[in-house]
Design an enzyme around this catalytic site. Structure first.
Site, mmCIF file in Angstrom:
data_model
loop_
_atom_site.group_PDB
_atom_site.id
_atom_site.type_symbol
_atom_site.label_atom_id
_atom_site.label_comp_id
_atom_site.label_asym_id
_atom_site.label_seq_id
_atom_site.Cartn_x
_atom_site.Cartn_y
_atom_site.Cartn_z
ATOM 1 N N LYS A 186 -32.452 28.445 14.198
ATOM 2 C CA LYS A 186 -32.522 28.058 12.793
ATOM 3 C C LYS A 186 -33.938 28.148 12.256
ATOM 4 O O LYS A 186 -34.890 27.670 12.880
ATOM 5 C CB LYS A 186 -32.041 26.602 12.627
ATOM 6 C CG LYS A 186 -30.524 26.452 12.571
ATOM 7 C CD LYS A 186 -30.183 25.011 12.197
ATOM 8 C CE LYS A 186 -28.754 24.620 12.517
ATOM 9 N NZ LYS A 186 -27.743 25.286 11.712
ATOM 10 N N GLY A 215 -19.611 19.214 9.675
ATOM 11 C CA GLY A 215 -18.739 18.043 9.714
ATOM 12 C C GLY A 215 -17.524 18.181 10.602
ATOM 13 O O GLY A 215 -16.697 17.276 10.691
ATOM 14 N N GLY A 227 -21.639 21.403 15.265
ATOM 15 C CA GLY A 227 -22.994 20.910 15.495
ATOM 16 C C GLY A 227 -22.972 19.679 16.358
ATOM 17 O O GLY A 227 -22.742 19.737 17.570
ATOM 18 N N ARG A 260 -12.411 25.960 0.378
ATOM 19 C CA ARG A 260 -11.427 26.134 -0.706
ATOM 20 C C ARG A 260 -12.086 26.742 -1.941
ATOM 21 O O ARG A 260 -11.474 27.552 -2.652
ATOM 22 C CB ARG A 260 -10.782 24.791 -1.062
ATOM 23 C CG ARG A 260 -9.773 24.308 -0.031
ATOM 24 C CD ARG A 260 -8.927 23.170 -0.614
ATOM 25 N NE ARG A 260 -8.013 22.590 0.347
ATOM 26 C CZ ARG A 260 -6.823 23.109 0.659
ATOM 27 N NH1 ARG A 260 -6.424 24.238 0.099
ATOM 28 N NH2 ARG A 260 -6.039 22.497 1.524
ATOM 29 N N ASP A 296 -23.928 23.959 18.650
ATOM 30 C CA ASP A 296 -25.324 23.502 18.639
ATOM 31 C C ASP A 296 -25.696 22.944 20.006
ATOM 32 O O ASP A 296 -24.964 22.114 20.553
ATOM 33 C CB ASP A 296 -25.507 22.362 17.619
ATOM 34 C CG ASP A 296 -25.661 22.876 16.192
ATOM 35 O OD1 ASP A 296 -25.586 24.102 15.977
ATOM 36 O OD2 ASP A 296 -25.853 22.029 15.292
ATOM 37 N N GLY A 311 -23.990 16.961 10.314
ATOM 38 C CA GLY A 311 -24.411 15.715 10.951
ATOM 39 C C GLY A 311 -23.641 14.490 10.504
ATOM 40 O O GLY A 311 -24.054 13.365 10.768
#
Lengths: 298, 197
Positions: free
Chosen positions: A85, A218, A239, A169, A28, A157
């Site tokens: 985006k 994350g 990000g 998973r 990002d 974020g």
């Protein structure tokens, strides 16, 4: 060369573009300077944004497509692909991004959804789309709408990798379950998880999603990135994790290295040394439900 | 003793190349092993190296970081290079962000067709083959000049493929479409050491 002999935006041209991103890190960025740092570090593409997700959270309000001036500034600054985006369901923002020349469009839950019932009909576009997913059913619905790439949503974020792990998973085990099933059982599963039978069948045969699957939401350290690779994703989106860290250029380089040598702990140890503080994290359990991004779009 | 084909797996469409070469080996009735590698120490055990499609700036940086430029330049076998691989294998590139290997006597222009919206399927003419080849051009480079040591092999208006000894460089992605003619031609040329296509 006659123009009618050229075929643009075919499924293979879209999925082929995405295949070229495998084993890479997509970062990002919010301006030309950051884009150049990302390219220099070895990013395979950049995501052009008005704000990184952690700042979108802070700003609140309605988060929309970035200013076209910003997107063009970033396009002009690098030679690697530039993505943009659009809000979920906002097909006109997507049309504008395509007209601006972005190489791929992310129909993203990080922005405020524009349509709570329908996603964009992605088959109608020449450029490929990537969409978020939390589980196998959601991934298959997006592929059915024409997504050429999936990214597990995670929780953007936050600098907390736990949701990214959960979603990766979930998709993997969803496919493992299919592999022991015959057609009638797959058909029953298709109804249960609201996924098209043909795409589920394809997953069962391949033992993986039929499109490239990156991890996102994350990832904040080289270890996070390498863990997602070991869990079976094809590459990662980072990000806020890079430009909200103490040493962005070094962090960017280290994450590229970690993805490249994801199964070699000695390399990951080496590149992780002295990076300073990663981005400040956020306790996922304390985020009010209205601000949880992964629940947007289904 | 089969042929060892190593796909350089620093970044890009590695699994597609592995599948295509496995299919090409079996179609030509040859024994061999196709594998991916990410370390310079694996280069000497290869008879063939594949430089896959991907982002040439990324791969260039990772080649440098993993100290592969020297071993690749010293490599004696054949190199099969597509798209980003072609950008890397040439003598000269129009972009200082990519360091070329200088293995083939060609000059390459990056992203010569434009952005992804300009990426397309297009008919390619292979010298010595009457049937057109469906080329997948994805943010593809072109060969802007062919030096005396290399020979043009493919055309789509411009030069989009060349050979030099056992090496082959292509703008497009034969590993994506399932048509194995170029892979088979590459394997055939390996032993032959011809200078003309």
């Amino acid at each position: 060369m006659k123009l009618e002999e050229l075929r643009f935006g075919t499924e293979l041209v879209k999925r082929g573009f995405v295949a070229m991103q495998k084993g890479g890190v997509i970062m990002d960025v919010v301006n030309a300077e950051q884009a150049m740092i990302a390219e220099e570090a070895g990013a395979v593409a950049v995501m052009s944004l008005e704000r990184v997700p952690s700042d979108i959270r802070k700003a609140g309000g309605v988060a929309r497509m970035a200013d076209p001036a910003k997107v063009l500034e970033i396009i002009d600054s690098v030679s690697i692909p530039v993505m943009g985006k659009t809000r979920i369901g906002h097909f006109v923002e997507a049309q504008v991004l395509e007209a601006l020349g972005v190489d791929m469009i992310d129909e993203s839950e990080v922005l405020t959804p524009a349509d709570e019932d329908y996603h964009i009909v992605k088959t109608a576009f020449t450029v490929p789309f990537v969409c978020g997913a939390r589980n196998l059913g959601e991934a298959c619905r997006r592929i059915n709408e024409g997504a050429a790439m999936i990214r597990t949503k995670g929780e953007a974020g936050t600098g907390n990798v736990v949701e990214a792990v959960r979603h990766m998973r979930a998709i993997t085990s969803g496919i493992h379950e299919l592999q022991g099933m015959d057609d009638i059982e797959i058909a029953a599963r298709a109804r249960a998880i609201e996924a098209p039978f043909e795409i589920l069948k394809d997953c069962a045969v391949r033992g993986r999603l039929p499109v490239v699957n990156f991890s996102a939401g994350g990832i904040a350290t080289p270890c996070d990135a390498a863990m997602m690779m070991q869990l079976g994703c094809d590459g990662v989106f980072v990000g806020s994790g890079i430009f909200k860290s103490e040493t962005p250029a070094e962090m960017a380089l280290a994450i590229v290295e970690a993805v490249n040598h994801y199964d070699d702990a000695s390399v990951i140890a080496e590149v992780s040394r002295g990076l300073g503080n990663a981005m400040p994290g956020l306790d996922i359990h304390k985020i009010p439900e209205s601000e949880v991004l992964r629940f947007r779009g289904n | 003793m089969g042929i060892n084909i190593g796909v350089c797996a620093l970044q890009g469409d590695v699994s597609e190349h592995i599948m295509a070469f496995k299919a090409a080996l079996s179609a030509s009735g040859q024994e061999g092993e196709v594998f991916s590698f990410r370390r310079a120490m694996d280069i000497p055990r290869c008879d063939v190296i594949v430089l896959p499609g991907g982002e040439s700036t990324t791969i260039s940086r990772l080649l440098r970081k993993n100290e592969m430029y020297g071993p690749l330049r010293a490599f004696k076998g054949g190199i099969f290079a597509t798209c980003a691989g072609m950008v890397l294998i040439g003598r000269e590139v129009d972009d200082p962000r990519v360091e070329p290997l200088g293995i083939m006597d060609i000059t390459v222009g990056r992203n010569a067709f434009g952005r992804q919206r300009d990426s397309c399927e297009m008919a390619v003419t292979i010298i010595g083959d009457e049937r057109p080849f469906c080329g997948y051009f994805i943010r593809a480079p072109v060969i802007t000049s062919v030096g005396p040591e290399a020979v043009p092999l493919c055309y789509a208006d411009r030069v989009v493929g060349a050979v030099q000894g056992p090496h082959m460089a292509l703008s497009f992605h034969p590993e994506l479409g399932g048509d194995l003619r170029l892979h088979l031609l590459f394997l055939k040329r390996l032993g032959a050491d011809t200078t003309a296509p």
